[in-house]
Each structure stands twice: as C-alpha cells, then as structure tokens.
Design a protein around this motif. Sequence first.
Motif, PDB file in Angstrom:
ATOM      1  N   LEU A  65      44.896  16.096  16.846  1.00  0.00           N
ATOM      2  CA  LEU A  65      44.440  15.209  15.785  1.00  0.00           C
ATOM      3  C   LEU A  65      42.943  15.351  15.523  1.00  0.00           C
ATOM      4  O   LEU A  65      42.490  15.220  14.384  1.00  0.00           O
ATOM      5  N   LEU A  66      42.178  15.609  16.576  1.00  0.00           N
ATOM      6  CA  LEU A  66      40.734  15.787  16.411  1.00  0.00           C
ATOM      7  C   LEU A  66      40.408  17.184  15.893  1.00  0.00           C
ATOM      8  O   LEU A  66      39.429  17.369  15.169  1.00  0.00           O
ATOM      9  N   ARG A  67      41.224  18.144  16.265  1.00  0.00           N
ATOM     10  CA  ARG A  67      41.016  19.524  15.831  1.00  0.00           C
ATOM     11  C   ARG A  67      41.334  19.694  14.350  1.00  0.00           C
ATOM     12  O   ARG A  67      40.623  20.411  13.623  1.00  0.00           O
ATOM     13  N   ALA A  68      42.411  19.069  13.908  1.00  0.00           N
ATOM     14  CA  ALA A  68      42.831  19.185  12.503  1.00  0.00           C
ATOM     15  C   ALA A  68      42.927  17.787  11.919  1.00  0.00           C
ATOM     16  O   ALA A  68      43.962  17.131  12.004  1.00  0.00           O
ATOM     17  N   GLY A  69      41.816  17.339  11.355  1.00  0.00           N
ATOM     18  CA  GLY A  69      41.765  16.006  10.773  1.00  0.00           C
ATOM     19  C   GLY A  69      42.325  15.971   9.368  1.00  0.00           C
ATOM     20  O   GLY A  69      42.933  16.941   8.890  1.00  0.00           O
ATOM     21  N   PRO A  70      42.115  14.851   8.669  1.00  0.00           N
ATOM     22  CA  PRO A  70      42.658  14.704   7.309  1.00  0.00           C
ATOM     23  C   PRO A  70      42.152  15.756   6.329  1.00  0.00           C
ATOM     24  O   PRO A  70      42.813  16.063   5.349  1.00  0.00           O
ATOM     25  N   ALA A  74      46.193  23.223   5.322  1.00  0.00           N
ATOM     26  CA  ALA A  74      47.573  23.252   5.819  1.00  0.00           C
ATOM     27  C   ALA A  74      47.712  24.260   6.955  1.00  0.00           C
ATOM     28  O   ALA A  74      48.437  24.014   7.928  1.00  0.00           O
ATOM     29  N   GLU A  75      47.016  25.385   6.853  1.00  0.00           N
ATOM     30  CA  GLU A  75      47.090  26.401   7.902  1.00  0.00           C
ATOM     31  C   GLU A  75      46.472  25.896   9.194  1.00  0.00           C
ATOM     32  O   GLU A  75      47.024  26.122  10.291  1.00  0.00           O
ATOM     33  N   GLU A  76      45.325  25.223   9.108  1.00  0.00           N
ATOM     34  CA  GLU A  76      44.667  24.689  10.296  1.00  0.00           C
ATOM     35  C   GLU A  76      45.525  23.605  10.964  1.00  0.00           C
ATOM     36  O   GLU A  76      45.637  23.555  12.192  1.00  0.00           O
ATOM     37  N   ASP A  81      49.088  21.976  15.314  1.00  0.00           N
ATOM     38  CA  ASP A  81      50.346  21.322  15.653  1.00  0.00           C
ATOM     39  C   ASP A  81      51.169  22.206  16.593  1.00  0.00           C
ATOM     40  O   ASP A  81      51.752  21.726  17.571  1.00  0.00           O
ATOM     41  N   ARG A  82      51.218  23.507  16.295  1.00  0.00           N
ATOM     42  CA  ARG A  82      52.007  24.412  17.128  1.00  0.00           C
ATOM     43  C   ARG A  82      51.410  24.553  18.525  1.00  0.00           C
ATOM     44  O   ARG A  82      52.134  24.614  19.519  1.00  0.00           O
ATOM     45  N   ARG A  83      50.097  24.593  18.627  1.00  0.00           N
ATOM     46  CA  ARG A  83      49.458  24.701  19.944  1.00  0.00           C
ATOM     47  C   ARG A  83      49.700  23.433  20.771  1.00  0.00           C
ATOM     48  O   ARG A  83      49.952  23.513  21.971  1.00  0.00           O
ATOM     49  N   ALA A  84      49.626  22.282  20.119  1.00  0.00           N
ATOM     50  CA  ALA A  84      49.902  21.031  20.830  1.00  0.00           C
ATOM     51  C   ALA A  84      51.356  20.966  21.276  1.00  0.00           C
ATOM     52  O   ALA A  84      51.671  20.458  22.355  1.00  0.00           O
ATOM     53  N   LEU A  85      52.252  21.512  20.449  1.00  0.00           N
ATOM     54  CA  LEU A  85      53.679  21.530  20.788  1.00  0.00           C
ATOM     55  C   LEU A  85      53.939  22.320  22.074  1.00  0.00           C
ATOM     56  O   LEU A  85      54.805  21.954  22.880  1.00  0.00           O
ATOM     57  N   VAL A  86      53.204  23.400  22.276  1.00  0.00           N
ATOM     58  CA  VAL A  86      53.373  24.200  23.488  1.00  0.00           C
ATOM     59  C   VAL A  86      53.044  23.367  24.721  1.00  0.00           C
ATOM     60  O   VAL A  86      53.774  23.380  25.726  1.00  0.00           O
TER      61      VAL A  86
END
Length: 213
Positions: A65-70, A74-76, A81-86
């Motif tokens: 959430l801090l890495r990719a804020g509002p 879309a790519e970021e 999201d995918r890295r956090a999912l891992v």
Amino acid sequence: MTAREDTHRLHARALRLEWITTAWNIVEAFIAIGAGVAAGSIALIAFGADSLIEVTASAALLWRLLRAGPQATAEETELADRRALVVVGATFFVLAAYIGIDASAALMSREAPDTSVVGILLSVASLLVMPSLAYVKMTTARRMGSRALAAEAMETWVCAYLSAALLAGLGLHQFLGWWWADSAGALAMVPFIIWQGVRSFREARPESDDEHD
C-alpha cells in the motif's frame, strides 16, 4: 464522489486496517510469548508465534500500500500487488506447517487445550476483533481490485477460525472430555490454508505466464 476521491478513500481505509491488524498481532504476540515464557506454557508461546506469522503478512500489505499509493500507475500497482501476494502466500505455508506440527504433537501426546486465563482471554479477544477486520478488508479488497489484500484478509479469517476452534475445544473438553477436539479442528483447516497459499502464488504470476499455460 469522484473516482479519484473514492480511490484515495479506499487506499486510506486499507492502510488503517493493516496498521490496526499489525498493531493487534504485535501486542497479541508480546502478551502471549511473555506470559508463555513466564508460565512455561508451550501453548501460549505457540499462540504468539502464530501472531508473528500474521504480522509478516500484514507487513507485506503495508509495503504494498505504501509502495503503490493512489497516484501509482496500473503497472506499478499490479507489480506491488503481485510481490505482496508472494509473501502472503509464503505465510500461508508457514502457518500450515506450524499448525500441522503443533496439532499433531498435541494429538500424539494427548495434550488437552490450553486452559490458562491469558490464553482464553486472547482467544476471545481475537474472535471478537478478527472477523470484523477480515470482513472489512475483504470488501475493501474487492472494491480496490487488490488480490493481495483479499489474500491477507483470508488469513485474518483463518486466525478467527483458529480462535473459535480453541474455544470450542475447551468447551468440548470440559463437558464431553474431548481433549482432541481443538487439535483436530485446527488440522482440518490445514488443507484449506495450503490451498490459499497455492492460490496466492498462482495469482502472483504475471498475466503473460498465465497466457502461456
């Protein structure tokens, strides 16, 4: 409310939920491990270890959430999201291993569920707090389109289930003598937890990988 305002509001809500979850689990781990060491209770120390596993998942979501804020593209957002999912997926496997070892050992040694006051109070508090957090996180994840937040919300549901299993096990042990109920209930959850881990890893793959499957 504009789409931009709604995005900012959802992102702020998700951050608040993850800060609350992280703080809750850190306090829970501190109390459980501290009380477990003082009382020589392996069950309480294990309860704290479970909370630390959940802290790792929450930390991954805070990073996302801090890495990719509002304002992120879309790519970021997708990459974060995918890295956090891992990371969340890995915590599902760690949690499944922890439950499998702890519950199997309890069954083999015919260990009754923990009846310490601290353990019971922590379980009751977790059962009161975690379902609400899980529900709000899941609805927020769906509106944000965040698979990582949805996976972490599912782990919060698992935490609530384990607390319910412990309390149910205490009741069944007290009234029916079923000392194994708590451990059996926890073991029954292991296949679902593993499946959630597998699902998280699958969803973490880039779309291009899925297209070549």
